[in-house]
Write an enzyme that holds these catalytic residues in place. Structure first.
Site, short mmCIF file in Angstrom:
data_model
loop_
_atom_site.label_atom_id
_atom_site.label_comp_id
_atom_site.label_asym_id
_atom_site.label_seq_id
_atom_site.Cartn_x
_atom_site.Cartn_y
_atom_site.Cartn_z
N HIS A 273 26.10 11.59 -18.16
CA HIS A 273 25.91 12.41 -19.36
C HIS A 273 26.77 13.68 -19.29
O HIS A 273 27.58 13.95 -20.19
CB HIS A 273 24.43 12.77 -19.50
N GLU A 274 26.61 14.44 -18.21
CA GLU A 274 27.39 15.68 -18.07
C GLU A 274 28.88 15.35 -17.94
O GLU A 274 29.73 16.10 -18.41
CB GLU A 274 26.90 16.51 -16.89
N HIS B 140 30.33 15.26 -21.34
CA HIS B 140 30.64 16.62 -21.81
C HIS B 140 31.91 17.15 -21.12
O HIS B 140 32.79 17.73 -21.76
CB HIS B 140 29.49 17.58 -21.47
N GLU C 29 27.48 16.35 -27.95
CA GLU C 29 26.42 15.44 -27.53
C GLU C 29 26.82 13.99 -27.80
O GLU C 29 26.38 13.09 -27.09
CB GLU C 29 25.12 15.81 -28.26
#
Lengths: 500, 500
Positions: free
Chosen positions: B263-264, B267, B293
């Protein structure tokens, strides 16, 4: 006037905040930033530097300082000191044309890159033209800023207020006459220190745990600071509640980390014990390079390499690495950390010979500023001095004139504070011993009285007192190098069984 | 005009530098700062915030923006966008009285402390008066700033430009009609996913190595970024060459770290691939919360929980933890990371139910801004909505209305971007699939085409394009939630063998 003081404090607080932001960026760079972060960091740092400059150097602030200086008898002590210190800093910066200072900063950056390459290739000619430029800049800065008696005094004063070549000439002359003969005698001594056990394997994770405990034990507050790893050990401080020290670990040399930890711990404890009245002020930090170094050297050498401390630390070390210390006695352990030998590399030097390295740099810097030596002739001069004082000649410039980073960063006048620090430390220790017996505390590993004494006499004042004021107030006399030379003579004569 | 553009870029660069300094201080706070550093950090951050404000909001800059706006047809695209974005930001800040904003910041800090205590004691009454204040401030801000159609739109627009309650009402209505029945059906399904193997012991050091490799594999550049540990995973970026992500490890739940990392990583990859033209500009970052997101959710869910990805990752995971996966099939592995169940805690929710958590927060925030609910009645309202949409009632406020940090920081209008991001991700994936077959790449663990596609269509633009512009340019149509609802329906119907 109340309003003027508020303005002064607001500017002080802003400058403090900019320092904090810059310091954390440097800290991050040394402890974790990714490889490609260089350019972005340089960009932000240069903008923050510009902001610092603009906040400090402008007509409004100039007038504010003048206004407050005119009413100085009515000012409280902290405000008075702020006015004095900012006046100083203002004049120092304002006298140099902005464009020249910007060009200097840019050339500094280039010089750093060139120095790295030169050192890597051991080729002084790569660095020489850059060093020439930096020396020329500094000479011009001295012209702009003016000087008292000797031009080098202006640079010295940046790191140690009011320090002069007269004092340093005398100091280093004493050192030379003490240390050079001692080194020769040690060379001929029948005492041969065996430190082979230090070359065995000491697992890094165990070293880390040991060093962390040690840092806490000597009085570093882990709630107001942290310890990390970096290539070169250093200390940085954002405020008294946030002080950062680093160390580095070698598997086959546990004392490298241990003495880095104690040394940086000395710096860190100083910063953690600055008085509360200076919170968020640029005066809330150590007063000079020399006094700072006196604290780190006090912990590292006066305490850390003393017999009573070793008596406390030996069982701790033994418990951490029992296999490596089977037949070792406490006295062997003590000798091992005090082995003295002629050396070429400053940062690896022992307590005794360290100041010789500094003396050589001092003499060379003075000659440079006096126009008595050309940059291109430095390698030969360097080697000649090492032969004369140390009895060794570097095999190449990487282990000679190129070894230190300082000149590539334009730091001239900085080196002497390293030797001064050691000498101050001895003078402080002498004063402390008049009040209580350090040995008893050290044997027990109780550092509380020592820490209290240092806080009361030195730490709490931050930049409220100048180095010379601290020394006189604390020891009852001006700086006197004899405490240092006598300490060295006594300690090393005993270790190496030297006769007069 | 050249001169005006230079002035604009200098201010932009300065604002970027202040952001950098603040971000690194926050990063440091989350990854290493000592306990007592809070006050010093707050002091420096507030000074930097003040500096940001003064740099942005002043008559000179106002006039500069006006001057450039008047000549907008002659401006290059990047400059034009800077003028627009700064105008926006200027008006947003300048319309609110400085003193009110300062009071707000101070009250925010108090609210954060109160929220922590309230959550710890599970006592909403401790937080309620603070929350009331923050809600009131935000209502006043909307008054000062004005709004289009619905007051909440002003807050929404801070995180997702031009987003309106009309769009969100429609979006969440579609979600509700898709997800709520799916959740009910899954509850009744005969398929029971067994993920017991995820509760075995997974040594942290092995997890760390695996996650680092994984982050690199999906395309995060370790020379332009680092991964660290923190209590809550997050991403921060100083510039495209310095992007930081964190994760956290639990010995008995390896997928927590793995999906945080992916997830990170999503980003982080976004930030590392911003176009060079935006270096050191405040426009050189992700364009909105929602688009950001969409990138993290794309990596985490669309890729990271897909069957082809699991086919690539299963052998890697098995090699790292062979003892724990003896009899497990690839399909069991795939099912385990896609287990769906009703839940009370947003950050622990699975891919399907996650958006329901967001919907509840959206509905409550809207009611607050519309003055249709009082703060004191929030716990009851919260529990009622959880019962209605999720079929569960929180046992206490800590696992209910107090669970999220956002409101204590004054973040209203922020939550919807989490759900929007997932929906955007599905729409992007649909567009990507028209060009190539993701599955083939994922099976091989080859993320290069995917990364190129995202960079070309989304990442490189930074803030040069608004969210809606990116969506339309990339997918050929405006935001359309049906790609998301269809994706969810298809995926979960297949996993849980649901019939229409």
């Amino acid at each position: 006037m109340k309003d003027a003081i508020k303005q002064l404090n607001d500017i002080d607080n802003k400058l403090h905040a900019i320092n904090h932001a810059q310091a954390i960026i440097y800290w991050d760079a040394a402890t974790g930033a990714p490889k490609n972060s260089v350019e972005g960091r340089a960009n932000t740092l240069s903008i923050l530097t510009g902001e610092y400059y603009q906040t400090l150097v402008n007509e409004t602030f100039d007038n504010l300082l003048k206004e407050l200086a005119e009413q100085k008898d009515a000012l409280d002590f902290v405000t008075l000191r702020k006015v004095e210190e900012f006046r100083n800093e203002y004049d120092k910066i304002a006298k140099i044309p902005v464009d020249m200072y910007k060009a200097y900063t840019a050339d500094q950056a280039k010089a750093s890159v060139a120095w790295e390459e030169a050192k890597e290739k051991s080729d002084f000619s790569i660095f020489a033209p850059h060093l020439e430029k930096l020396v020329d800049y500094n000479k011009k800065f001295i012209e702009y800023r003016g000087f008292q008696k000797h031009p080098y005094n202006t640079l010295l004063g940046d790191y140690e207020k009011n320090l002069t070549t007269d004092e340093l000439d005398e100091f280093f002359s004493e050192l030379k006459h003490t240390i050079v003969p001692l080194v020769t005698k040690i060379n001929a001594s029948h005492v041969k220190v065996n430190n082979d056990f230090t070359k065995l394997s000491y697992p890094i994770d165990k070293q880390e745990a040991l060093n962390k405990d040690l840092l806490k034990a000597i009085g570093f507050d882990m709630d107001s600071g942290i310890m990390a790893k970096s290539v070169h050990p250093f200390t940085t401080n954002f405020n008294r509640h946030d002080v950062r020290v680093t160390t580095r670990y070698f598997e086959h040399n546990p004392f490298s980390a241990i003495y880095s930890t104690i040394h940086e711990g000395g710096h860190g404890i100083y910063e953690q014990n600055i008085g509360e009245a200076l919170d968020f002020s640029t005066l809330g930090t150590g007063t000079s390079m020399g006094i700072h170094e006196s604290q780190s050297r006090f912990f590292e050498n006066i305490i850390g390499r003393s017999y009573p401390f070793m008596a406390y630390f030996f069982p701790i070390f033994k418990e951490a690495f029992p296999e490596n210390l089977k037949d070792l006695s406490l006295y062997d352990f003590y000798l091992a950390v005090n082995k003295s030998e002629q050396s070429l590399i400053r940062i690896e030097a022992d307590e005794l010979t360290y100041s010789l390295h500094i003396m050589i740099r001092y003499e060379i810097e003075k000659l440079l500023i006096e126009n008595k030596v050309l940059v291109k002739d430095l390698p030969a001069l360097w080697n000649k001095k090492y032969e004369e004082y140390m009895g060794l000649i570097p095999e190449n410039d990487a282990e000679g004139v190129l070894q230190d980073v300082h000149w590539s960063e334009g730091l001239f006048g900085y080196f002497p504070s390293y030797a001064l620090g050691s000498a101050y430390a001895s003078q402080f220790a002498h004063a402390m011993r008049k009040e209580f017996d350090l040995s008893e505390d050290l044997k027990k590993g109780d550092f509380s009285r020592i820490k209290d004494w240092l806080r009361t006499h030195i730490h709490q004042h931050g930049r409220l007192l100048n180095p010379s004021e601290i020394i006189e107030k604390t020891t009852g006399e001006p700086f006197n190098p004899k405490y240092y030379t006598e300490y060295l003579k006594e300690k090393y004569s005993e270790i190496y069984k030297l006769k007069d």
